[in-house]
Design a protein around this motif. Structure first.
Motif, PDB file in Angstrom:
ATOM      1  N   GLU A 137       0.829  -1.211   0.000  1.00  0.00           N
ATOM      2  CA  GLU A 137       0.000   0.000   0.000  1.00  0.00           C
ATOM      3  C   GLU A 137       0.860   1.256   0.000  1.00  0.00           C
ATOM      4  N   VAL A 138       2.088   1.199   0.575  1.00  0.00           N
ATOM      5  CA  VAL A 138       2.975   2.355   0.569  1.00  0.00           C
ATOM      6  C   VAL A 138       3.455   2.639  -0.852  1.00  0.00           C
ATOM      7  N   ALA A 139       3.878   1.579  -1.547  1.00  0.00           N
ATOM      8  CA  ALA A 139       4.332   1.757  -2.931  1.00  0.00           C
ATOM      9  C   ALA A 139       3.204   2.265  -3.815  1.00  0.00           C
ATOM     10  N   GLU A 140       2.001   1.715  -3.631  1.00  0.00           N
ATOM     11  CA  GLU A 140       0.860   2.161  -4.451  1.00  0.00           C
ATOM     12  C   GLU A 140       0.499   3.606  -4.158  1.00  0.00           C
ATOM     13  N   SER A 179      -2.564   9.126  -3.941  1.00  0.00           N
ATOM     14  CA  SER A 179      -3.908   9.189  -3.377  1.00  0.00           C
ATOM     15  C   SER A 179      -4.008   8.191  -2.232  1.00  0.00           C
ATOM     16  N   ILE A 180      -5.060   8.343  -1.424  1.00  0.00           N
ATOM     17  CA  ILE A 180      -5.252   7.474  -0.269  1.00  0.00           C
ATOM     18  C   ILE A 180      -5.556   6.055  -0.743  1.00  0.00           C
ATOM     19  N   ASP A 195      -4.376   1.494   6.228  1.00  0.00           N
ATOM     20  CA  ASP A 195      -4.595   2.615   5.309  1.00  0.00           C
ATOM     21  C   ASP A 195      -3.244   3.210   4.966  1.00  0.00           C
ATOM     22  N   ALA A 196      -3.134   3.803   3.804  1.00  0.00           N
ATOM     23  CA  ALA A 196      -1.940   4.560   3.422  1.00  0.00           C
ATOM     24  C   ALA A 196      -2.396   5.919   2.925  1.00  0.00           C
ATOM     25  N   LEU A 225       1.802   8.172   5.130  1.00  0.00           N
ATOM     26  CA  LEU A 225       1.440   7.873   6.507  1.00  0.00           C
ATOM     27  C   LEU A 225       0.529   6.651   6.509  1.00  0.00           C
ATOM     28  N   THR A 226       0.931   5.601   7.205  1.00  0.00           N
ATOM     29  CA  THR A 226       0.107   4.393   7.268  1.00  0.00           C
ATOM     30  C   THR A 226      -0.568   4.294   8.624  1.00  0.00           C
TER      31      THR A 226
END
Length: 504
Positions: A93-96, A102-103, A119-120, A133-134
């Protein structure tokens, strides 16, 4: 642990404005962690691997530079993650999030927008994504959320959007984690009209402490607060600040005094996409804290006044001794009285510094610099000698500063009176070196020097006897007086710093 600035400097080349924004995010993100019931991690794109290896064969994607745990829920990341460098497999999710800017909602987000396990959120500064921020939270249970949980998560959703847009935290609002209320202290949710839609039990208790008899939900918070504040000017200002939180982008911290109670308020506007959806208000009852602060201030003022009066009394004693010295014809008595004036004056200067200081510590550099002209005036007039200082003596606790100042005064005065021949020119230097454990001071002169077999502890001079007693008994240090390297005399003083063992 490395600081955020050090981590960013090691792994990125972000501009100063982006670093400042990330500092503000970390300064304010405890709010988001608490209302999300989630652990927060701050990731930045990595330029090169850090001290920890990538945990898979992937190319390094991001490094964790900061971590925050909630105070409203158990942590789900008990280990320290700061410094971990990961690839896309560990945190896709961080890479995406970095790719899409976007969130990224992950981990089975429920349709009703309840808090996701993962969430990222992109952190945007100056129009570009500079970090991610995760949010990691425990799985959402099947029971319906309480009113408090629903209000918390609703605000968390809006704050996440604002972080992604770069509008939170605002650079105009000063971060102060020590004086700012926390979510658990008291939480109030306002709608776009400034009406209270939810108030936590702690917030209600704080308002009851101020004298409110009605319930908060369903009432205008600005009007309710205005009616409680005693000072009419403060009441209008506080009401205007609360109203501005839902009509503009301004958030503020303020202190409210009402009927003997003191409450801290902080307004946080909720404006995702530039459109107001209300505001959250954090409340903390600090009545007892302020009462203790006032008691401490009163004691501090009393202590400073005592130091001031002691200084005045000592200066009066010094003036009387100086007057007596002028009226006597006995040269030996004049010398003894002049030395007493110098000793009393040195103690008076310490109390003078303490009378203007909040803490019971003394800046020795300031005291010595003020004493030097006095010592030169009272010293021998038969030689042309200057006195200077090299290095910093630093700050000392008050109970140890007085004997140390007296020791330095005696050593300098001893050089002025006994170190030079009549009519000679010379210099006395106070050299200081300070480490974490020891203060080393050398009073050095370029005068006639001392015999090779000179023993300060066996000297019959009153000044050296005073010095030896103060150094060993009061300061727990050592003193030695010997011939200098290039002639003259060098008195070397070593005083341990830090906590001392009590004297028997």
């Amino acid at each position: 642990m490395s600081t955020l600035s050090e981590m960013l400097a090691e792994h990125t080349d972000l501009p100063g404005t982006a670093v400042d924004h990330l500092q503000r995010v970390v300064g304010e993100w405890q709010i988001l962690a608490d209302i999300s019931f989630a652990d927060l991690l701050l990731w930045v794109p990595v330029d090169h691997p850090g001290s920890r290896a990538v945990t898979s064969s992937d190319t390094a994607t991001a490094v964790c530079v900061a971590q925050c745990r909630p105070t409203t829920a158990p942590t789900v990341i008990p280990s320290d993650t700061v410094g971990a460098v990961v690839g896309e497999t560990e945190h896709p999710e961080v890479a995406e999030c970095l790719r899409t800017a976007s969130i990224v909602r992950g981990g089975g987000r429920l349709p009703d927008e309840q808090g996701p396990p993962h969430d990222a959120v992109p952190v945007r500064a100056d129009g570009r994504v500079v970090a991610v921020l995760t949010r990691d939270s425990a799985p959402v249970s099947g029971r319906p959320p309480s009113l408090l949980e629903a209000a918390y998560r609703d605000c968390a959703h809006h704050l996440s959007d604002m972080i992604a847009e770069g509008s939170f935290p605002s650079p105009s609002e000063k971060t102060d984690v020590n004086s700012s209320p926390r979510v658990g202290d008291g939480f109030i949710r306002l709608d776009t009209a400034g009406m209270v839609t939810y108030a936590s039990p702690n917030a209600v208790s704080a308002y009851h402490r101020m004298g409110l008899t009605a319930d908060l939900p369903g009432h205008d918070l600005a009007a309710s607060t205005r009616s409680l504040v005693t000072d009419p000017f403060d009441a209008e200002e506080i009401a205007a600040t609360i109203g501005a939180a839902v009509t503009s982008a301004g958030g503020r911290r303020m202190e409210v005094d009402a009927r003997g109670a003191t409450v801290l308020l902080r307004t946080v506007p909720l404006r995702p996409a530039g459109t107001s959806v209300g505001a959250l208000v954090l409340v903390r009852d600090v009545t007892e804290v302020k009462r203790r602060d006032r008691a401490l201030l009163s004691k501090d003022a009393t202590i400073r006044e005592i130091h001031h009066r002691v200084k005045n009394n000592l200066q009066t004693v010094a003036a009387l001794l100086r007057l007596q010295a002028r009226r006597t014809d006995n040269d030996e008595a004049k010398v003894a009285l002049s030395e007493s004036v110098r000793r009393v004056t040195s103690i008076a200067l310490v109390h003078d510094v303490l009378s203007t200081s909040v803490d019971e510590v003394v800046d020795l550099d300031e005291v010595v610099d003020r004493l030097v002209p006095v010592m030169v005036d009272i010293g021998s007039l038969s030689a042309d000698v200057t006195v200077g200082r090299e290095g910093s003596l630093g700050v000392f606790p008050a109970e140890r500063a007085t004997p140390l100042v007296m020791v330095l005064t005696e050593l300098v005065q001893n050089s002025l009176e006994h170190g030079f021949d009549p009519g000679a020119r010379g210099r006395v230097t106070i050299e200081s070196r300070r480490s974490s454990r020891m203060l080393e001071v050398t009073v050095r002169d370029d005068g006639r020097g001392v015999p090779d077999d000179f023993d300060a502890s066996a000297s019959d001079r009153l000044g050296l006897q005073i010095v030896s007693t103060l150094v060993t008994v009061e300061l727990g240090g050592t003193i030695s007086v010997a011939a200098g390297r290039d002639g003259g005399t060098a008195a070397e003083l070593r005083v341990p710093l830090g906590r001392r063992e009590p004297r028997g």
